[in-house]
Design an enzyme around this catalytic site. Sequence first.
Site, PDB file in Angstrom:
ATOM      1  CG  ASP A 125      -2.328   0.962   1.637  1.00 19.95           C
ATOM      2  OD1 ASP A 125      -3.351   1.337   2.069  1.00 19.95           O
ATOM      3  OD2 ASP A 125      -2.236   1.672   0.263  1.00 19.95           O
TER       4      ASP A 125
ATOM      5  CE1 TYR B  57      -4.610  -5.496   7.724  1.00 16.13           C
ATOM      6  CE2 TYR B  57      -5.997  -6.039   5.586  1.00 16.13           C
ATOM      7  CZ  TYR B  57      -5.288  -5.100   6.916  1.00 16.13           C
ATOM      8  OH  TYR B  57      -5.721  -3.751   6.948  1.00 16.13           O
TER       9      TYR B  57
HETATM   10  N1  APR Z   1       5.769  -5.348  -4.856  1.00 15.86           N
HETATM   11  C1  APR Z   1       5.415  -5.941  -4.780  1.00 15.86           C
HETATM   12  N2  APR Z   1       4.457  -6.857  -3.001  1.00 15.86           N
HETATM   13  C2  APR Z   1       5.021  -6.124  -2.232  1.00 15.86           C
HETATM   14  C3  APR Z   1       5.598  -5.201  -2.149  1.00 15.86           C
HETATM   15  C4  APR Z   1       6.368  -4.519  -3.308  1.00 15.86           C
HETATM   16  N3  APR Z   1       5.793  -3.138  -3.714  1.00 15.86           N
HETATM   17  N4  APR Z   1       5.673  -4.539  -1.006  1.00 15.86           N
HETATM   18  C5  APR Z   1       5.249  -5.259  -0.335  1.00 15.86           C
HETATM   19  N5  APR Z   1       4.362  -6.594  -0.663  1.00 15.86           N
HETATM   20  C6  APR Z   1       4.208  -7.945  -0.205  1.00 15.86           C
HETATM   21  C7  APR Z   1       4.861  -7.797   0.941  1.00 15.86           C
HETATM   22  O1  APR Z   1       5.580  -8.586   0.910  1.00 15.86           O
HETATM   23  C8  APR Z   1       3.582  -9.311   1.160  1.00 15.86           C
HETATM   24  O2  APR Z   1       3.723 -10.417   0.888  1.00 15.86           O
HETATM   25  O3  APR Z   1       2.768  -7.910  -0.897  1.00 15.86           O
HETATM   26  C9  APR Z   1       2.317  -8.809  -0.048  1.00 15.86           C
HETATM   27  C10 APR Z   1       1.152  -8.117   1.607  1.00 15.86           C
HETATM   28  O4  APR Z   1       2.127  -7.527   2.834  1.00 15.86           O
HETATM   29  P1  APR Z   1       1.463  -5.965   3.136  1.00 15.86           P
HETATM   30  O5  APR Z   1       1.814  -5.223   2.196  1.00 15.86           O
HETATM   31  O6  APR Z   1       1.089  -6.364   4.420  1.00 15.86           O
HETATM   32  O7  APR Z   1      -0.710  -5.861   2.954  1.00 15.86           O
HETATM   33  P2  APR Z   1      -1.445  -7.209   3.976  1.00 15.86           P
HETATM   34  O8  APR Z   1      -0.690  -7.772   4.524  1.00 15.86           O
HETATM   35  O9  APR Z   1      -2.476  -7.471   2.871  1.00 15.86           O
HETATM   36  O10 APR Z   1      -1.686  -6.327   4.723  1.00 15.86           O
HETATM   37  C11 APR Z   1      -2.463  -5.237   4.208  1.00 15.86           C
HETATM   38  O11 APR Z   1      -0.996  -3.333   5.148  1.00 15.86           O
HETATM   39  O12 APR Z   1       0.345  -1.581   4.633  1.00 15.86           O
HETATM   40  C12 APR Z   1      -0.394  -2.039   5.361  1.00 15.86           C
HETATM   41  O13 APR Z   1      -2.690  -0.299   4.695  1.00 15.86           O
HETATM   42  C13 APR Z   1      -2.826  -1.367   4.795  1.00 15.86           C
HETATM   43  O14 APR Z   1      -3.525  -2.033   6.470  1.00 15.86           O
HETATM   44  C14 APR Z   1      -2.757  -2.617   5.264  1.00 15.86           C
HETATM   45  C15 APR Z   1      -2.001  -3.498   5.727  1.00 15.86           C
END
Ligand code: APR
Length: 169
Positions: free
Chosen positions: A35, A122
């Site tokens: 995000d 999450y």
């Molecule tokens: N490109 C692709 N994948 C990514 C990137 C990127 N630039 N950055 C992180 N990821 C991966 C992480 O390594 C993980 O495998 O995206 C996947 C999802 O992780 P998160 O971003 O932490 O998302 P999530 O687990 O769904 O949690 C959502 O996190 O960032 C906050 O605002 C968001 O509150 C929400 C929560």
Amino acid sequence: MAGSIDLVLGDITTLEVDAIVNAANPSLLGGGGVDGAIHRAAGPELLQECRFLGGCEPGEAKHTQGYRLPARWVIHTVGPIWHGGRRGEEETLRDCYRHSLLLAEELGATSVAFPSISTGVYGYPVERAVPVAVQEVRRHVEQATLPQRVVLVAFDERTHEAYRDALGG
Ligand code: APR
């Protein structure tokens, strides 16, 4: 003609696809992880547009423009927070993929990239989330004309490995 499913290890914000999916939170006002990366890459107009979306329920999907991203659209979806698997987390995760794909089809996106939704902050175990993602993407591309190409994006080797296993690679 069934769509193709590709796997890449890398940063989703760099991909030249029509739409990228954001793993957001219900406020849609940004966060960490993917995000944060998407908001940084898209620039401040993304948050401006998100303010008008009125948030997003877990399992739902809403879209915005992509602004400074290569992608034309960002599809924001909110995954389930993992609580051990007995609070409907799997169903909500399936809904994230289903609704994001249906929205991509509605928008006319020919290619869409997904991060591994919910497996970061999450806490959804990668080994359980990845087969769900692959099943729902396969289900969609087998019966729909759009998107023609779905890219599953792993950001680390462990996730990449899990996708490779689930895709039968
Ligand atoms: N490109 C692709 N994948 C990514 C990137 C990127 N630039 N950055 C992180 N990821 C991966 C992480 O390594 C993980 O495998 O995206 C996947 C999802 O992780 P998160 O971003 O932490 O998302 P999530 O687990 O769904 O949690 C959502 O996190 O960032 C906050 O605002 C968001 O509150 C929400 C929560």
